[in-house]
Structures are given as C-alpha cells and as structure tokens.
Design a protein around this motif. Structure first.
Motif, PDB file in Angstrom:
ATOM      1  N   GLU A  35       0.828  -1.212   0.000  1.00 60.03           N
ATOM      2  CA  GLU A  35       0.000   0.000   0.000  1.00 60.03           C
ATOM      3  C   GLU A  35       0.861   1.260   0.000  1.00 60.03           C
ATOM      4  O   GLU A  35       0.519   2.250  -0.655  1.00 60.03           O
ATOM      5  CB  GLU A  35      -0.952  -0.010   1.197  1.00 60.03           C
ATOM      6  N   ARG A  36       1.992   1.242   0.715  1.00 57.44           N
ATOM      7  CA  ARG A  36       2.895   2.402   0.686  1.00 57.44           C
ATOM      8  C   ARG A  36       3.453   2.592  -0.721  1.00 57.44           C
ATOM      9  O   ARG A  36       3.548   3.721  -1.218  1.00 57.44           O
ATOM     10  CB  ARG A  36       4.048   2.209   1.681  1.00 57.44           C
ATOM     11  N   GLU A  37       3.806   1.502  -1.348  1.00 55.60           N
ATOM     12  CA  GLU A  37       4.362   1.578  -2.698  1.00 55.60           C
ATOM     13  C   GLU A  37       3.333   2.123  -3.681  1.00 55.60           C
ATOM     14  O   GLU A  37       3.653   2.940  -4.548  1.00 55.60           O
ATOM     15  CB  GLU A  37       4.832   0.185  -3.132  1.00 55.60           C
ATOM     16  N   CYS A  40       2.965   5.877  -3.233  1.00 51.90           N
ATOM     17  CA  CYS A  40       4.101   6.638  -3.767  1.00 51.90           C
ATOM     18  C   CYS A  40       4.211   6.519  -5.282  1.00 51.90           C
ATOM     19  O   CYS A  40       4.507   7.507  -5.970  1.00 51.90           O
ATOM     20  CB  CYS A  40       5.401   6.154  -3.129  1.00 51.90           C
TER      21      CYS A  40
END
Length: 250
Positions: A35-37, A40
């Motif tokens: 989810e962070r990837e 970003c």
C-alpha cells in the motif's frame, strides 16, 4: 522456498528457468509495503480501481483483492518494465486477463491471505493455490476430479478419499483450465466431472500441457501448467521491506 519437479506430458520440450517467474505473496506480511508503494508510485489501472471500489461492501475481500492486484503489477513491472504501470489488461475469451499481443503471459491465484503469481514469456500459463481444508464432497465427485486430473497430466498416485490429494488434483485442473483460457467449468464438463459420465473423446489438446506441483509453504497446495516448464521451478517470495523491493525490481 524450495523447488518443484515439473512433470511434462508427451514430448514437450523444457522451458528455460529465465522464461518463467513464480512469486508467492503473503499479503498479511507484505500489505503495508504494497500500500505504501502504491501511494508513492501508483500502478493500478482505472479499471483496477473501479473493481476495488465495487468490493467496498466486503472490506476484507477488497483489501485482499487490491493487495494481490498491486503485487501482480509489481511482479509484471519486474519482467516487462515501467510500461506496466497503469496499463489496462485485455480480457481474453474465458475471462483471463492478459497484457495483449507481444507481452509476457501471466496468471494469478489467491486464497485466504496469500497469492501466487506466474509470469511466462513464451506461452500462456495457469496457476492455482488452495489452502488445505476438510472437503464436503460426495465420493463420486471426488473420484471424478481425481480421474480427470490423472487423465490430463502424469503425476503421483492420488487417493480420492484424501482431502489433500483431492485438492492436489483440483489445483492441477484449475491450472490447466487457466493455461487453456477456457475456464474451469468448461474443463470439468469436458472431463465428465460435471454434466456427464466420462471425458469427451475429442479433447486431447490439453494433454500436451506440462504441469507441475509447486512446493509452496504449508498449509497451501499449488500447481502450474504451461506449454513447457523447467525441470525445476524456483518460487520467489514477494518482499516485505522497501529495500528488498528495490532489489526485487532491479
């Protein structure tokens, strides 16, 4: 993870190890990174986002589907490059998503909180993963599933009274159906598992597919099918850290 011995039917040649990539994803362990990837560096397509939104009434299913789809796009990017970001999949007959002519073939399966992703550069590929469980199934249906799997691919003897063995037969059938692009219902009908007493004689083309049982971690059972397969198949594990993901992509 260890390797899996591939059993090919007939005289099919062997693919090279560089032609096939199989990745196991523990979505519980990798979800935060995934989810962070995506936040970003967005990779989901517009239709991916729409499908995820349609699952909003089932948050658990939505989370798992979204995680598996982002992971799939990251694995595809590793193979096919940055053009995979946001690219729309082409839905082939039978409902199988593809990248279209000239791009690598891929297939995805997920169960519980894990996913299995296969990318093959040379031919369509099918993959399936199931969690070991108690099956509520009639003895006749068990025998038909086992007989169909045995008729389509060589392998170890399968006991229809064993839940684990029936699941081994089932993932083999699912993988073959996905590699063919026909859907599991059509394959089960052809093989006499449903709607008939015996396999249809004219359907021999799927017997030329190579199949392999994949050595995934317990409690999961998995199989793969393609025109050709390596003698041994290495299974990568999807990264759980940003540093490992950078290495994975490069």
């Amino acid at each position: 993870m260890s390797t899996a011995a591939a059993t090919a039917r007939g005289e099919a040649s062997r693919a090279s190890l560089q032609d096939l990539d199989v990745v196991f994803v523990d979505l519980d362990q990798s979800r935060a990174l995934i989810e962070r990837e995506e936040a970003c560096t967005p990779r989901l397509s517009a239709s991916d986002q729409l499908r995820a939104d349609r699952l909003s009434d089932d948050p658990a299913r939505q989370t798992l589907w979204r995680g598996a789809r982002i992971a799939t796009r990251i694995v595809l990017e590793r193979t096919a490059g940055l053009e995979m970001r946001g690219a729309e999949f082409v839905i082939a007959s039978g409902g199988r998503p593809t990248l279209g002519e000239g791009w690598p073939h891929f297939n995805v399966s997920h169960t519980a909180s894990v996913a299995l992703i296969a990318v093959c550069r040379s031919s369509p590929v099918g993959i399936d993963i199931e969690c070991r469980r108690t099956l509520s199934m009639s003895p006749d249906r068990r025998r038909r599933i086992v007989a169909a799997a045995a008729g389509l691919a060589d392998g170890n003897a399968i006991d229809p009274e064993s839940d684990v063995d029936v699941l081994r037969a089932w993932v083999r059938l699912e993988a073959i159906a996905k590699a063919r692009g026909s859907g599991i219902g059509a394959l089960l009908t052809e093989e006499g598992v449903i709607g008939g007493a015996a396999r249809l004689a004219q359907n021999f083309e799927q017997c030329s597919l190579a199949t392999a049982a994949l050595d995934v971690e317990a409690p999961y059972i998995a199989a793969i099918a393609a025109d050709t397969l390596p003698v041994e198949i290495s299974i990568r594990r999807f990264p759980v850290s940003a540093e490992a993901l950078r290495d994975f992509l490069h």
